[in-house]
Design a protein around this motif. Structure first.
Motif, PDB file in Angstrom:
ATOM      1  N   UNK A 357       0.806  -1.226   0.000  1.00 49.75           N
ATOM      2  CA  UNK A 357       0.000   0.000   0.000  1.00 49.75           C
ATOM      3  C   UNK A 357       0.834   1.269   0.000  1.00 49.75           C
ATOM      4  N   UNK A 358       1.966   1.274   0.702  1.00 50.68           N
ATOM      5  CA  UNK A 358       2.789   2.490   0.755  1.00 50.68           C
ATOM      6  C   UNK A 358       3.371   2.805  -0.625  1.00 50.68           C
ATOM      7  N   UNK A 359       3.888   1.776  -1.302  1.00 62.04           N
ATOM      8  CA  UNK A 359       4.446   1.985  -2.640  1.00 62.04           C
ATOM      9  C   UNK A 359       3.349   2.374  -3.622  1.00 62.04           C
ATOM     10  N   UNK A 360       2.188   1.750  -3.504  1.00 61.50           N
ATOM     11  CA  UNK A 360       1.063   2.099  -4.374  1.00 61.50           C
ATOM     12  C   UNK A 360       0.683   3.562  -4.192  1.00 61.50           C
ATOM     13  N   UNK A 361       0.599   4.019  -2.937  1.00 66.16           N
ATOM     14  CA  UNK A 361       0.233   5.408  -2.671  1.00 66.16           C
ATOM     15  C   UNK A 361       1.306   6.376  -3.172  1.00 66.16           C
ATOM     16  N   UNK A 362       2.548   5.939  -3.166  1.00 69.35           N
ATOM     17  CA  UNK A 362       3.643   6.795  -3.621  1.00 69.35           C
ATOM     18  C   UNK A 362       3.630   6.976  -5.136  1.00 69.35           C
ATOM     19  N   UNK A 363       3.292   5.928  -5.875  1.00 68.21           N
ATOM     20  CA  UNK A 363       3.354   5.981  -7.341  1.00 68.21           C
ATOM     21  C   UNK A 363       2.010   6.287  -7.987  1.00 68.21           C
ATOM     22  N   UNK A 364       0.915   5.847  -7.377  1.00 68.17           N
ATOM     23  CA  UNK A 364      -0.425   6.127  -7.889  1.00 68.17           C
ATOM     24  C   UNK A 364      -1.029   7.222  -7.004  1.00 68.17           C
ATOM     25  N   UNK A 365      -1.020   8.443  -7.507  1.00 70.14           N
ATOM     26  CA  UNK A 365      -1.383   9.597  -6.677  1.00 70.14           C
ATOM     27  C   UNK A 365      -2.704  10.207  -7.162  1.00 70.14           C
ATOM     28  N   UNK A 366      -3.398  10.949  -6.283  1.00 73.26           N
ATOM     29  CA  UNK A 366      -4.641  11.616  -6.708  1.00 73.26           C
ATOM     30  C   UNK A 366      -4.375  12.577  -7.870  1.00 73.26           C
ATOM     31  N   UNK A 367      -5.278  12.574  -8.844  1.00 72.28           N
ATOM     32  CA  UNK A 367      -5.159  13.449 -10.001  1.00 72.28           C
ATOM     33  C   UNK A 367      -5.726  14.824  -9.642  1.00 72.28           C
ATOM     34  N   UNK A 368      -4.902  15.867  -9.594  1.00 75.46           N
ATOM     35  CA  UNK A 368      -5.388  17.180  -9.170  1.00 75.46           C
ATOM     36  C   UNK A 368      -6.473  17.748 -10.080  1.00 75.46           C
ATOM     37  N   UNK A 369      -6.475  17.343 -11.364  1.00 83.21           N
ATOM     38  CA  UNK A 369      -7.430  17.897 -12.325  1.00 83.21           C
ATOM     39  C   UNK A 369      -8.663  17.030 -12.546  1.00 83.21           C
ATOM     40  N   UNK A 370      -8.663  15.821 -11.975  1.00 77.23           N
ATOM     41  CA  UNK A 370      -9.800  14.916 -12.135  1.00 77.23           C
ATOM     42  C   UNK A 370     -10.108  14.305 -10.773  1.00 77.23           C
ATOM     43  N   UNK A 371     -10.915  14.993  -9.966  1.00 81.16           N
ATOM     44  CA  UNK A 371     -11.222  14.507  -8.612  1.00 81.16           C
ATOM     45  C   UNK A 371     -11.743  13.071  -8.622  1.00 81.16           C
ATOM     46  N   UNK A 372     -11.210  12.287  -7.689  1.00 87.56           N
ATOM     47  CA  UNK A 372     -11.617  10.894  -7.578  1.00 87.56           C
ATOM     48  C   UNK A 372     -10.839   9.952  -8.475  1.00 87.56           C
ATOM     49  N   UNK A 373      -9.968  10.485  -9.337  1.00 87.37           N
ATOM     50  CA  UNK A 373      -9.158   9.641 -10.216  1.00 87.37           C
ATOM     51  C   UNK A 373      -7.690   9.740  -9.814  1.00 87.37           C
ATOM     52  N   UNK A 374      -6.875   8.885 -10.451  1.00 87.23           N
ATOM     53  CA  UNK A 374      -5.473   8.794 -10.062  1.00 87.23           C
ATOM     54  C   UNK A 374      -4.551   9.075 -11.240  1.00 87.23           C
ATOM     55  N   UNK A 375      -3.310   9.365 -10.933  1.00 85.23           N
ATOM     56  CA  UNK A 375      -2.227   9.460 -11.903  1.00 85.23           C
ATOM     57  C   UNK A 375      -1.128   8.489 -11.488  1.00 85.23           C
ATOM     58  N   UNK A 376      -0.491   7.882 -12.474  1.00 86.59           N
ATOM     59  CA  UNK A 376       0.676   7.055 -12.192  1.00 86.59           C
ATOM     60  C   UNK A 376       1.930   7.850 -12.530  1.00 86.59           C
TER      61      UNK A 376
END
Length: 498
Positions: A357-376
């Motif tokens: 989970x820590x590595x996932x949270x570090x690399x897959x982050x919240x997308x600032x321009x698309x609330x509720x989505x992620x960026x890798x």
């Protein structure tokens, strides 16, 4: 009839073609062939046996099978059951096989019965493909698009592989999008050369079945030998072939002169512009693909045009269902032309790293321009060109410092690859006491003269500044490769040059 992006899983993409033409050719490997009815029948048998064994949605099924005509059916059956495919390779060290099985918490091992089960996997229940008879009925999928389709283990910075969980929706989107992008037509043949433990194998083995075509599976040795692969191309005359830059160069080194009807796809490693241009001059069309496993095989693509190439080959634009943005360290867009980190978003994203989970949270982050989505966060440095295409500018971990100078290894390799005597080039940094030393290795063309290394050194003196010139250059008969067909830079770093 065409592949559709509305489907959420591969079985839904394959089913219409089985209904439409069950006796149409679907898979061939050597003298073995399977039509759509046979593929679906075996897939149904796999799904039924997994259910009978108590395998449920998202349970892991390890796959250790040779490159046979039944391999696509095995993948299709696992998908239809709702289980998660965990590819394995019998050539991998026992420690890695055991670690992957344990980390994935594999419930069952699916094999084709052609080789004994490694002792490290002996504790798993085994389902053998060669013991199954085709079962009646269609293959479907009753799950959710966010359900895991496969779990692929990639190298980890800790020395332990990490499992990347890819969803059914992401896989279906990539296959459908690719079929449309390359103009795939029913009946066309795709030559599959990639090991199952490299994610692009899913594209090769499944896309043809999702689009009414045929997949021709190269044997392990055929895929690793330039002369054998060239012969297979001349016999099977496929319309499509995806390969790493090293494999395409291997073909050219073996004397392959191209094929006017072939659509070539190239990716999985840095593509030297000289190689991209040479390939574009000899085939019908070249698709340059870019993307990490975390973005489901590839997320950005471009067409390489024939003729002179730029100093760095653009990777193109994001494929449908995917976003590609260049951001600074605070995840803010950088100005056009400015180098930043390439980040990817959209349906292509993997769910994350299994059990990390820590590595996932570090690399897959919240997308600032698309609330509720992620960026890798890919870790790749890139910039946006004036025409809207992306250009890679190396990686933070490929940017090394030699005597205070920051150096991009990829730039050195590109320059070396442009020398007429060089078939393949790789640069690595090795320890040198308290400092580091830049060295290079080349695989020369068979007709290269005995003075090739001397002329290469002189060439680099004219092309590269002092700090970027390797202190030593070694010639290898064959460039070492990983099981996925990339240059094995770890193996190169262990070689000692004078």
């Amino acid at each position: 009839m065409t592949a559709t992006s509305t489907a959420i899983a591969v079985p839904q993409l394959v089913r219409p073609w089985t209904r439409h033409a069950p006796q149409a050719a679907a898979v061939r490997q050597g003298n073995q062939s399977r039509d759509y009815g046979a593929v679906t029948g075996l897939a149904r048998a796999v799904a039924d046996r997994l259910a009978a064994a108590g395998v449920r949605a998202e349970d892991r099924v390890a796959v250790l099978a040779d490159r046979s005509a039944d391999l696509p059916a095995a993948l299709l059956g696992i998908a239809a059951s709702g289980a998660v495919c965990v590819p394995m390779d019998a050539t991998h060290p026992p420690d890695r096989l055991g670690y992957v099985a344990a980390d994935a918490q594999a419930r069952l091992l699916l094999t084709d019965g052609t080789q004994p089960v490694p002792p490290v996997l002996a504790g798993l229940p085994v389902l053998r493909l060669d013991t199954l008879a085709p079962a009646p009925g269609e293959v479907g999928f009753d799950g959710h698009p966010y359900q895991l389709a496969y779990l692929l283990y990639t190298s980890g910075s800790t020395g332990r592989p990490k499992g990347v969980g890819v969803t059914h929706g992401a896989l279906a989107n990539c296959l459908s999008t690719t079929a449309r992008a390359v103009g795939y037509a029913p009946g066309e043949r795709w030559l599959a050369v990639t090991p199952l433990t490299f994610d692009i194998a899913m594209l090769e083995l499944l896309l043809p079945l999702c689009a009414g075509g045929q997949v021709e599976i190269a044997g392990r040795e055929q895929a690793r030998s330039g002369p054998e692969l060239a012969r297979l191309l001349s016999v099977t005359i496929p319309r499509y072939l995806h390969a790493t830059p090293l494999t395409w160069q291997m073909l050219f080194t073996a004397g392959w002169t191209g094929a006017s009807g072939l659509v070539a796809l190239i990716g999985g490693d840095r593509v030297p512009p000289a190689l991209g241009g040479r390939l574009a001059d000899r085939v019908a069309r070249v698709h340059h693909l870019y993307g990490p496993t975390e973005a489901t095989m590839y997320a950005v693509s471009d067409i390489v045009r024939p003729g002179p190439q730029p100093a760095a080959l653009p990777i193109g634009t994001a494929i449908p269902g995917t976003r590609a943005v260049v951001l600074d360290s605070a995840l803010r867009p950088v100005p056009h032309g400015t180098v930043g980190e390439l980040c990817l978003g959209g349906v292509c994203l993997a769910r994350g790293y299994l059990g990390r989970p820590a590595l996932t949270a570090q690399r897959f982050v919240p997308d600032p321009d698309h609330p509720g989505e992620r960026l890798y966060r890919t870790g790749d440095r890139a910039r946006l060109l004036p025409d809207g295409r992306l250009e890679l500018r190396g990686r933070d971990d490929d940017q090394v410092k030699i005597r205070g100078h920051r150096i991009e290894l990829g730039e050195i390799e590109n320059v070396m690859s442009e020398h007429p005597d060089v078939a393949v080039a790789a640069a690595v940094v090795v320890p040198a006491g308290a400092d580091q030393r830049l060295v290079a290795y080349v695989q020369l063309h068979p007709a290269a003269p005995a003075t090739a290394l001397d002329t290469l050194r002189a060439y680099l003196r004219d092309k590269l500044p002092g700090p970027m010139r390797p202190t030593a250059i070694g010639a290898l008969r064959t460039m070492p490769t990983t099981t996925t067909g990339k240059v094995d830079r770890s193996a190169l770093a262990r070689i000692r040059l004078p």
